[in-house]
Design a protein around this motif. Structure first.
Motif, PDB file in Angstrom:
ATOM      1  N   CYS A  15       0.836  -1.191   0.000  1.00 42.92           N
ATOM      2  CA  CYS A  15       0.000   0.000   0.000  1.00 42.92           C
ATOM      3  C   CYS A  15       0.871   1.240   0.000  1.00 42.92           C
ATOM      4  O   CYS A  15       2.021   1.196   0.356  1.00 42.92           O
ATOM      5  N   SER A  16       0.321   2.340  -0.437  1.00 42.77           N
ATOM      6  CA  SER A  16       1.075   3.589  -0.477  1.00 42.77           C
ATOM      7  C   SER A  16       0.125   4.723  -0.144  1.00 42.77           C
ATOM      8  O   SER A  16      -1.061   4.536   0.043  1.00 42.77           O
ATOM      9  N   GLY A  17       0.675   5.945  -0.097  1.00 42.63           N
ATOM     10  CA  GLY A  17      -0.172   7.085   0.198  1.00 42.63           C
ATOM     11  C   GLY A  17      -0.363   7.244   1.686  1.00 42.63           C
ATOM     12  O   GLY A  17       0.504   6.962   2.483  1.00 42.63           O
ATOM     13  N   LEU A  18      -1.554   7.707   2.114  1.00 38.52           N
ATOM     14  CA  LEU A  18      -1.831   7.927   3.530  1.00 38.52           C
ATOM     15  C   LEU A  18      -1.803   6.606   4.278  1.00 38.52           C
ATOM     16  O   LEU A  18      -2.300   5.603   3.798  1.00 38.52           O
ATOM     17  N   TRP A  19      -1.198   6.622   5.457  1.00 45.49           N
ATOM     18  CA  TRP A  19      -1.160   5.392   6.234  1.00 45.49           C
ATOM     19  C   TRP A  19      -1.741   5.597   7.616  1.00 45.49           C
ATOM     20  O   TRP A  19      -2.338   4.704   8.176  1.00 45.49           O
ATOM     21  N   TYR A  20      -1.627   6.800   8.216  1.00 41.77           N
ATOM     22  CA  TYR A  20      -2.343   7.046   9.462  1.00 41.77           C
ATOM     23  C   TYR A  20      -3.831   7.066   9.158  1.00 41.77           C
ATOM     24  O   TYR A  20      -4.277   7.629   8.157  1.00 41.77           O
ATOM     25  N   GLY A  21      -4.619   6.519  10.053  1.00 44.84           N
ATOM     26  CA  GLY A  21      -6.060   6.515   9.862  1.00 44.84           C
ATOM     27  C   GLY A  21      -6.528   5.451   8.900  1.00 44.84           C
ATOM     28  O   GLY A  21      -7.679   5.402   8.536  1.00 44.84           O
ATOM     29  N   ARG A  22      -5.626   4.545   8.521  1.00 43.26           N
ATOM     30  CA  ARG A  22      -6.018   3.506   7.573  1.00 43.26           C
ATOM     31  C   ARG A  22      -5.185   2.278   7.859  1.00 43.26           C
ATOM     32  O   ARG A  22      -3.958   2.350   7.932  1.00 43.26           O
ATOM     33  N   ARG A  23      -5.817   1.158   8.049  1.00 42.48           N
ATOM     34  CA  ARG A  23      -5.065  -0.065   8.287  1.00 42.48           C
ATOM     35  C   ARG A  23      -4.372  -0.452   7.000  1.00 42.48           C
ATOM     36  O   ARG A  23      -5.003  -0.644   5.964  1.00 42.48           O
ATOM     37  N   CYS A  24      -3.065  -0.565   7.071  1.00 43.42           N
ATOM     38  CA  CYS A  24      -2.253  -0.722   5.881  1.00 43.42           C
ATOM     39  C   CYS A  24      -1.495  -2.038   5.959  1.00 43.42           C
ATOM     40  O   CYS A  24      -1.163  -2.513   7.040  1.00 43.42           O
ATOM     41  N   GLU A  25      -1.253  -2.658   4.820  1.00 41.55           N
ATOM     42  CA  GLU A  25      -0.450  -3.870   4.779  1.00 41.55           C
ATOM     43  C   GLU A  25       0.756  -3.625   3.895  1.00 41.55           C
ATOM     44  O   GLU A  25       0.661  -3.012   2.842  1.00 41.55           O
ATOM     45  N   MET A  26       1.917  -4.106   4.351  1.00 41.62           N
ATOM     46  CA  MET A  26       3.144  -3.968   3.596  1.00 41.62           C
ATOM     47  C   MET A  26       3.830  -5.327   3.511  1.00 41.62           C
ATOM     48  O   MET A  26       3.675  -6.158   4.403  1.00 41.62           O
ATOM     49  N   SER A  27       4.552  -5.531   2.442  1.00 46.36           N
ATOM     50  CA  SER A  27       5.333  -6.752   2.307  1.00 46.36           C
ATOM     51  C   SER A  27       6.793  -6.350   2.191  1.00 46.36           C
ATOM     52  O   SER A  27       7.230  -5.837   1.166  1.00 46.36           O
ATOM     53  N   MET A  28       7.554  -6.519   3.270  1.00 41.38           N
ATOM     54  CA  MET A  28       8.974  -6.178   3.264  1.00 41.38           C
ATOM     55  C   MET A  28       9.654  -6.899   4.414  1.00 41.38           C
ATOM     56  O   MET A  28       8.994  -7.410   5.324  1.00 41.38           O
ATOM     57  N   MET A  29      10.967  -6.984   4.357  1.00 40.61           N
ATOM     58  CA  MET A  29      11.743  -7.728   5.334  1.00 40.61           C
ATOM     59  C   MET A  29      12.035  -6.875   6.557  1.00 40.61           C
ATOM     60  O   MET A  29      12.536  -5.761   6.453  1.00 40.61           O
ATOM     61  N   LEU A  30      11.711  -7.399   7.738  1.00 44.40           N
ATOM     62  CA  LEU A  30      12.063  -6.718   8.974  1.00 44.40           C
ATOM     63  C   LEU A  30      13.537  -6.949   9.286  1.00 44.40           C
ATOM     64  O   LEU A  30      14.094  -7.989   8.953  1.00 44.40           O
ATOM     65  N   GLU A  31      14.172  -5.963   9.912  1.00 46.37           N
ATOM     66  CA  GLU A  31      15.570  -6.063  10.310  1.00 46.37           C
ATOM     67  C   GLU A  31      15.687  -6.398  11.785  1.00 46.37           C
ATOM     68  O   GLU A  31      14.887  -5.941  12.606  1.00 46.37           O
ATOM     69  N   ALA A  32      16.700  -7.176  12.127  1.00 43.07           N
ATOM     70  CA  ALA A  32      17.020  -7.440  13.528  1.00 43.07           C
ATOM     71  C   ALA A  32      17.843  -6.273  14.066  1.00 43.07           C
ATOM     72  O   ALA A  32      18.865  -5.903  13.488  1.00 43.07           O
ATOM     73  N   VAL A  33      17.400  -5.681  15.151  1.00 40.71           N
ATOM     74  CA  VAL A  33      18.080  -4.532  15.757  1.00 40.71           C
ATOM     75  C   VAL A  33      18.449  -4.901  17.198  1.00 40.71           C
ATOM     76  O   VAL A  33      17.570  -5.123  18.022  1.00 40.71           O
ATOM     77  N   PRO A  34      19.734  -4.999  17.519  1.00 40.24           N
ATOM     78  CA  PRO A  34      20.112  -5.332  18.896  1.00 40.24           C
ATOM     79  C   PRO A  34      19.622  -4.278  19.880  1.00 40.24           C
ATOM     80  O   PRO A  34      19.642  -3.079  19.590  1.00 40.24           O
ATOM     81  N   PHE A  35      19.160  -4.748  21.048  1.00 38.77           N
ATOM     82  CA  PHE A  35      18.711  -3.847  22.116  1.00 38.77           C
ATOM     83  C   PHE A  35      19.644  -4.064  23.312  1.00 38.77           C
ATOM     84  O   PHE A  35      19.368  -4.886  24.199  1.00 38.77           O
ATOM     85  N   PRO A  36      20.776  -3.349  23.340  1.00 34.28           N
ATOM     86  CA  PRO A  36      21.817  -3.609  24.349  1.00 34.28           C
ATOM     87  C   PRO A  36      21.366  -3.541  25.799  1.00 34.28           C
ATOM     88  O   PRO A  36      21.885  -4.301  26.621  1.00 34.28           O
ATOM     89  N   PRO A  37      20.419  -2.655  26.193  1.00 37.86           N
ATOM     90  CA  PRO A  37      20.081  -2.589  27.617  1.00 37.86           C
ATOM     91  C   PRO A  37      19.643  -3.927  28.221  1.00 37.86           C
ATOM     92  O   PRO A  37      19.828  -4.156  29.411  1.00 37.86           O
ATOM     93  N   THR A  38      19.031  -4.793  27.410  1.00 33.39           N
ATOM     94  CA  THR A  38      18.574  -6.085  27.938  1.00 33.39           C
ATOM     95  C   THR A  38      19.151  -7.271  27.171  1.00 33.39           C
ATOM     96  O   THR A  38      18.943  -8.417  27.572  1.00 33.39           O
ATOM     97  N   GLY A  39      19.854  -7.008  26.065  1.00 31.82           N
ATOM     98  CA  GLY A  39      20.376  -8.100  25.248  1.00 31.82           C
ATOM     99  C   GLY A  39      19.349  -8.714  24.328  1.00 31.82           C
ATOM    100  O   GLY A  39      19.617  -9.747  23.698  1.00 31.82           O
ATOM    101  N   ASP A  40      18.166  -8.099  24.210  1.00 30.77           N
ATOM    102  CA  ASP A  40      17.125  -8.622  23.326  1.00 30.77           C
ATOM    103  C   ASP A  40      17.360  -8.159  21.884  1.00 30.77           C
ATOM    104  O   ASP A  40      18.266  -7.375  21.600  1.00 30.77           O
ATOM    105  N   THR A  41      16.506  -8.648  21.001  1.00 31.42           N
ATOM    106  CA  THR A  41      16.524  -8.227  19.605  1.00 31.42           C
ATOM    107  C   THR A  41      15.186  -7.611  19.255  1.00 31.42           C
ATOM    108  O   THR A  41      14.132  -8.216  19.500  1.00 31.42           O
ATOM    109  N   LEU A  42      15.211  -6.396  18.729  1.00 33.76           N
ATOM    110  CA  LEU A  42      14.015  -5.740  18.219  1.00 33.76           C
ATOM    111  C   LEU A  42      13.895  -6.036  16.731  1.00 33.76           C
ATOM    112  O   LEU A  42      14.896  -6.291  16.057  1.00 33.76           O
ATOM    113  N   TRP A  43      12.672  -5.982  16.215  1.00 33.62           N
ATOM    114  CA  TRP A  43      12.447  -6.198  14.782  1.00 33.62           C
ATOM    115  C   TRP A  43      11.726  -4.980  14.224  1.00 33.62           C
ATOM    116  O   TRP A  43      10.658  -4.598  14.695  1.00 33.62           O
ATOM    117  N   ALA A  44      12.345  -4.356  13.229  1.00 38.15           N
ATOM    118  CA  ALA A  44      11.804  -3.106  12.691  1.00 38.15           C
ATOM    119  C   ALA A  44      12.292  -2.934  11.257  1.00 38.15           C
ATOM    120  O   ALA A  44      13.141  -3.681  10.775  1.00 38.15           O
TER     121      ALA A  44
END
Length: 282
Positions: free
Chosen positions: A5-34
């Motif tokens: 989907c493209s265009g306005l995204w706030y106020g509209r449930r949107c679907e995207m197809s793309m790869m999430l990245e692993a982001v280290p979260f050093p304070p706890t040693g966890d991994t975030l996905w974004a």
């Protein structure tokens, strides 16, 4: 893969197809996905955070749906998982603090209280630092597009790929795909050949020197018995190379350098490093 989907995204449930990245979260040693898109918008997977800080996922999903300010930012991203491609609920980065601060630290298990506080304090900053290059690039694209007059394409250039905001965003999409498929060097070469503003940052570092620079900026001493999985350290190194334009070594070469600098052992067939931890700001 471009967004569905493209265009306005706030106020509209949107679907995207793309790869999430692993982001280290050093304070706890966890991994975030974004993931950031070509417009500089950063989307963060919510369920992994719930699991890390002991929040019931189904309750939190219902809370997001019944809170207008959160529900209007909801995005479903199709991402790979152990069970194949799965739709994952994500929120834009600027809504993550509001969602986290809505969780009552007095209602989680005592052993998870400090983890929740760490996420409330640091989650936005860690993700912002990780994606600030994409955010700044998107701002640069908008500024360049606004200042660049629309010109007809040259005879040897594809129509519509010169001088417009649309073409600059297309360049960013192509560069992002090159980085995912062929690594940071391919992305840097493409950026240099594009009409985008020159990259700012440190000169490219090579070989073991890049590993040393990564360790000095992204790791610190920890409790002697603390364990850091080799694959988590390797992922953090690749992310750092992408942010700093460093030339990554092979995984085997990376491991050789690490084994010279840190204690390690094999646990359940996997290498872990002892007395070392990831830190923010690298």
């Amino acid at each position: 893969m471009p967004p569905v989907c493209s265009g306005l995204w706030y106020g509209r449930r949107c679907e995207m197809s793309m790869m999430l990245e692993a982001v280290p979260f050093p304070p706890t040693g966890d991994t975030l996905w974004a993931r950031s898109d070509s417009d500089g918008r950063v989307f963060v997977a919510v369920r992994p955070i719930c699991e890390a800080i002991g929040l019931d996922w189904h309750s939190q999903r219902q809370r997001i749906h019944r809170t207008p300010s959160l529900a209007e930012g909801e995005v479903m991203i199709t991402a790979p998982s152990g069970g194949g491609m799965q739709r994952t609920l994500c929120l834009p980065l600027d809504l993550i603090p509001g969602w986290l601060f809505g969780a009552d630290v007095n209602r989680v298990k005592p052993e998870l209280k400090e983890r929740l506080i760490a996420y409330q304090r640091e989650c936005h900053r860690v993700l912002f630092e990780h994606f600030k290059g994409a955010l700044h690039s998107a701002a640069a694209v908008a500024a360049v597009a606004e200042a660049t007059p629309v010109e007809p394409a040259a005879e040897d250039e594809p129509s519509g790929l010169v001088g417009t905001e649309r073409s600059l965003r297309l360049w960013l999409d192509i560069i992002n795909q090159a980085r995912m498929l062929q690594g940071p060097k391919a992305a840097i070469r493409l950026w240099g050949a594009s009409p985008l503003p020159p990259l700012d940052g440190p000169p490219e570092e090579r070989g073991p020197d890049a590993v040393t620079a990564f360790l000095e900026s992204c790791t610190a001493a920890a409790d002697p018995q603390a364990r850091l999985p080799a694959e988590e350290l390797w992922s953090a190194y690749l992310l750092w190379c992408g942010r700093t334009a460093a030339d990554p070594v092979t995984q085997n070469a990376f491991g050789r350098v690490l084994r010279q600098r840190a204690r390690w052992l094999k646990s359940n067939g996997r290498i872990v490093y002892l007395g070392i931890r990831l830190v923010a700001g690298g």
